[in-house]
Design an enzyme around this catalytic site. Structure first.
Site, PDB file in Angstrom:
ATOM      1  CE  LYS A 286      -4.379  -1.246   2.235  1.00 33.67           C
ATOM      2  NZ  LYS A 286      -5.209  -1.067   3.446  1.00 33.67           N
ATOM      3  CD  GLU A 373     -20.114  -4.847   6.665  1.00 33.07           C
ATOM      4  OE1 GLU A 373     -19.409  -3.977   6.109  1.00 33.07           O
ATOM      5  OE2 GLU A 373     -20.213  -6.026   6.234  1.00 33.07           O
ATOM      6  NE  ARG A 401     -21.242  -5.090   3.470  1.00 22.43           N
ATOM      7  CZ  ARG A 401     -20.699  -5.477   2.314  1.00 22.43           C
ATOM      8  NH1 ARG A 401     -21.024  -4.862   1.191  1.00 22.43           N
ATOM      9  NH2 ARG A 401     -19.827  -6.462   2.274  1.00 22.43           N
TER      10      ARG A 401
END
Length: 622
Positions: A286, A373, A401
Site C-alpha cells: 500500500k 457486518e 449489510r
C-alpha cells in the site's frame, strides 16, 4: 493549449488513452509507464482528495491486467473501488481526474454508467467474486468465450459473502480468475526467487499439461492415482499457502511480487490459457512509491487535498471544532472508563468510526471483526446475552449489510445493544454508494428498536448516553462531519426518554425537525415566523408533542435527512392518522433517487433541502 492535468502527464502516459494503446507497448516499457502513472496519481489526488494508498499499491497490477486481457470484452471486476483510480486513468478518464468526487465529475468508485470498462459498480466490499461468477455463468449460457477477472483485497476477502462466492465458483467449475491483492496478510510467505519461480512453473502451460496428462495416465493404475493426488497436495501444502483455495476447487498460483511487471505479465498470460476456477495470489505494498503513504498507509487511505511533495494535508479542521465521530469517540472512552461492561465492536472501521483511542485505552474490550457486518451485530448480541453492554460503531450504509442480524439476533430477542450509526444522511464526495439515506426507513419498522437522532454535538453525546442506559436495543444515527458547533458538555447527562422539545415558538406553521436538519428548520422558521420542534426521537415518537403541534397550527412540516419513503415524516403521518387529527402536512427529506457526489451542501441543494427551497415550497403550498 494543454490542460493542467496534461502538463503533469509524462510522455508514455500521454499516449495511453485506452487499454488498446497500452497493449502496443513493449513489456520493457511498462515499468516506465508505472512510474509515470504513479506520479500522475499522486499529483491528481493531491488536488481533489480521495483514496490514495490503495491505488498506489496496484499500479503494476492494473497495467498488467489491462495489458494481458482484452478489456472491456474480458470482464475486469474490481472490489470496493478504493484502488480503481489507476484503472480510471488507463480507461479514457485521465483528463477528467481533476473532477474526481466533485459534482458532475468522476465518481470515486466503480460506476457502470461512467464507463464500459467499469464492468460492475462497487463501493461496498466483497462483491467482486459473486459478480464475476454471475457474468461467467451468463457468458456460458450465451455461448460467449471471454475471461472474467475479480480483483479482491485481503481485507475484503474476510467477508463471508466472498467465501460464499468462492465456494459456489469451485462447485460450478466456471472459467473465473480471482486475483487476491494481498497487502497486509500475515499468512503470506516471503515474496522472492522461490515463490516467483513456483508461480512461473505452476502457471505454465507445460506444467498444467503434464499435471493433467500424468493424472490421466497414472489414474488407470490401481492405487497410484490416490498416491499422486496426496503427493501433489502434500508438496503444494508445504510450499504454497493456497491449500484452502485448492480445496474450494481453484487452481492456486502464488504468492508473487505484484510490483514485478514482467513476472505479472507472464503469469497472467499463462493463467489466461488455463480453464476453470483460478486463483492468483499477488503481494503488493500500500502506498507504493510515495514515501508518506508507504510510512502510514492508513492515514493516506482516504485524504483531502495535500502537498504532493511533502504529503502534508491541507484544509485541516478548525481548532477546537469536533465532528460527530469525535464526539462519539470521546463519549465511548469516558463511558468505558466508569463501566467495565462496555465493549466496542466495529467491522473494519476503527479509524472512520472513531475507535482508535478506545482501542489503545481498552484493548481487551475492543473488537474489530474485519469486513463482517453481520458477524459484528451477532457478536454484540451474544455479548449482551451474558451481561456485557456492547456498542457497535458502524456506518449507516454498512448497517444495511446486517439487516437480518439487526432484526433476528438483536431486536427479536430485545437485547441490550447500542448502535452508534455514523454517516447517516448525505455523505458528500463519497456519493451514492455510501449515502446513509435509508436507515430510518429500514429500522423504524423493527419492533423493540429505539431510534434517536441528535441535532447538534452536545445532544449527540447525551443521546449516546441515553441509548446506552436504555435496557434494550437502541440506535443513535448522526451525520458525517461537524455539526452546528455546540460544544459537548462533560458528564453523563441523559435526555427524557421519547420526548422532543420546542426550540422556537411561532404561528400557524410548525416544523418538526429530526436530527441534522434542525439548523435548516430554524432558518426557515425565522423567515416564516414558524414554530420549531426538535423531535429527537424517531421511535418512540413523541405523540403528545405531535398532537399539541397539530392542534395549535394549520400546517405541519417534517424535515429529515433520510429517504422520505418510510422515514420520520411517515411516522408523523401515521401518528396523526391514528389520532384522527386532520391537519395539512408537508414532508421534506431525500427524494426517491440516488444523489451523486458533491459537497454535502450541494447534495442538500439537489434534494431541495436548503432553507430557501423549503420556504419557497411552503409559500407555494399556502
Amino acid at each position: 493549449m494543454s490542460t493542467s492535468s496534461e502538463h503533469q502527464t509524462s510522455s508514455l502516459l500521454q499516449q495511453i488513452n485506452l487499454p488498446e494503446d497500452l497493449r502496443l507497448l513493449e513489456v520493457e516499457q511498462l515499468d516506465v509507464l508505472a512510474g509515470e502513472l504513479r506520479r500522475f496519481l499522486v499529483e491528481s489526488v493531491s488536488r481533489t482528495g480521495g483514496h490514495l494508498a490503495a491505488g498506489l499499491g496496484v499500479v503494476e497490477l492494473t497495467i498488467a491486467l489491462h495489458y494481458v486481457f482484452d478489456t472491456p470484452r474480458d470482464r475486469l471486476i474490481w472490489d470496493v473501488g478504493h484502488q480503481a483510480y489507476p484503472h480510471k486513468i488507463l480507461t479514457g478518464r485521465r483528463d477528467r481526474m481533476h473532477s474526481l468526487r466533485q459534482k458532475g465529475g468522476l465518481s470515486g468508485f466503480l460506476k457502470r454508467a461512467e464507463s464500459e470498462y467499469d464492468a460492475f459498480g462497487a463501493g461496498h466490499s466483497s462483491t467482486s467474486i459473486g459478480a464475476a461468477l454471475g457474468m461467467a455463468v451468463a457468458a456460458k449460457l450465451e455461448g460467449i468465450q471471454r475471461e472474467h477477472i475479480a480483483v479482491i483485497g485481503d481485507g475484503a476477502l474476510s467477508a463471508g459473502m466472498a467465501f460464499e462466492a468462492l465456494n459456489h465458483a469451485g462447485a460450478l467449475d466456471m472459467d473465473l480468475l480471482v486475483v487476491l491483492n494481498d497487502n497486509d496478510m500475515s499468512i503470506s510467505q516471503p515474496v522472492g526467487a522461490v515463490s516467483n519461480y513456483l508461480a512461473r512453473v505452476l502457471s505454465s502451460r507445460f506444467y498444467n499439461k503434464m499435471r493433467e496428462g500424468g493424472k490421466n495416465v497414472l489414474g488407470v493404475m490401481p492405487g497410484v492415482r490416490d498416491l499422486v493426488d496426496r503427493w501433489e497436495e502434500h508438496m503444494k501444502g508445504m510450499l504454497i499457502p493456497g491449500t484452502l483455495f485448492e480445496e474450494l476447487g481453484f487452481n492456486y498460483i502464488g504468492p508473487i511480487d505484484g510490483h514485478d511487471l514482467p513476472l505479472m505479465v507472464q503469469t497472467l498470460y499463462n493463467m489466461r490459457q488455463m480453464r476453470g476456477p483460478r486463483f492468483l495470489h499477488v503481494v503488493t505494498q500500500k502506498g507504493r512509491g510515495f514515501a508518506p503513504a508507504e510510512g502510514d498507509p492508513c492515514v493516506y487511505h482516504g485524504v483531502g487535498p495535500f502537498d504532493p511533495d511533502t504529503g502534508e494535508q491541507m484544509g485541516a479542521a478548525v481548532p477546537g471544532a469536533k465532528t460527530y465521530t469525535q464526539v462519539f469517540s470521546d463519549w465511548v472512552c469516558e463511558c468505558a472508563a466508569v463501566d467495565e461492561r462496555l465493549v466496542a465492536i466495529t467491522p473494519a472501521m476503527c479509524e472512520g468510526s472513531g475507535l482508535v483511542r478506545f482501542a489503545n485505552e481498552f484493548p481487551r474490550r475492543y473488537f474489530d471483526v474485519g469486513i463482517a457486518e453481520q458477524h459484528a451485530l451477532t457478536l454484540g448480541a451474544g455479548m449482551a446475552c451474558d451481561g456485557l453492554k456492547p456498542v457497535v460503531a458502524i456506518y449507516s450504509t454498512f448497517l444495511q449489510r446486517a439487516y437480518d442480524q439487526l432484526i433476528h439476533d438483536i431486536a427479536l430477542q430485545d437485547l441490550d445493544v447500542t448502535l452508534a450509526v455514523d454517516r447517516a444522511g448525505l455523505v458528500g464526495p463519497d456519493g451514492a454508494t455510501h449515502a446513509g439515506s435509508f436507515d430510518l426507513s429500514y429500522a423504524r419498522c423493527i419492533p423493540n428498536l429505539a431510534i434517536l437522532a441528535p441535532a447538534d454535538e452536545n445532544e449527540c453525546r447525551q443521546m449516546l448516553q441515553t441509548a446506552w442506559e436504555y435496557d434494550g436495543p437502541a440506535m443513535v444515527r448522526f451525520p458525517r462531519g461537524a455539526g452546528p458547533g455546540v460544544k459537548p458538555e462533560p458528564g453523563r447527562e441523559t435526555l427524557p426518554w421519547g420526548k422532543g422539545e420546542i426550540r422556537r415558538q411561532g404561528r400557524d406553521i410548525a416544523l418538526l425537525c429530526f436530527g441534522s436538519l434542525l439548523s435548516v428548520g430554524l432558518e426557515v422558521a425565522e423567515e416564516l415566523d414558524a414554530t420549531v420542534a426538535n423531535m429527537r426521537f424517531i421511535k418512540p415518537l413523541d405523540g403528545t408533542l405531535v398532537r399539541q403541534l397539530a392542534e395549535d397550527h394549520r400546517l405541519l412540516i417534517t424535515l429529515e435527512e433520510n429517504a422520505l419513503m418510510g422515514g420520520a415524516g411517515s411516522a408523523v403521518a401515521e401518528c396523526l392518522h391514528g389520532e384522527g387529527l386532520k391537519v395539512d402536512v408537508m414532508h421534506f427529506g431525500l427524494p426517491d433517487e440516488y444523489l451523486e457526489q458533491g459537497t454535502q451542501a450541494e447534495q442538500l441543494e439537489m434534494a431541495g433541502l436548503t432553507a430557501e427551497e423549503i420556504c419557497k415550497a411552503i409559500r407555494q403550498r399556502l
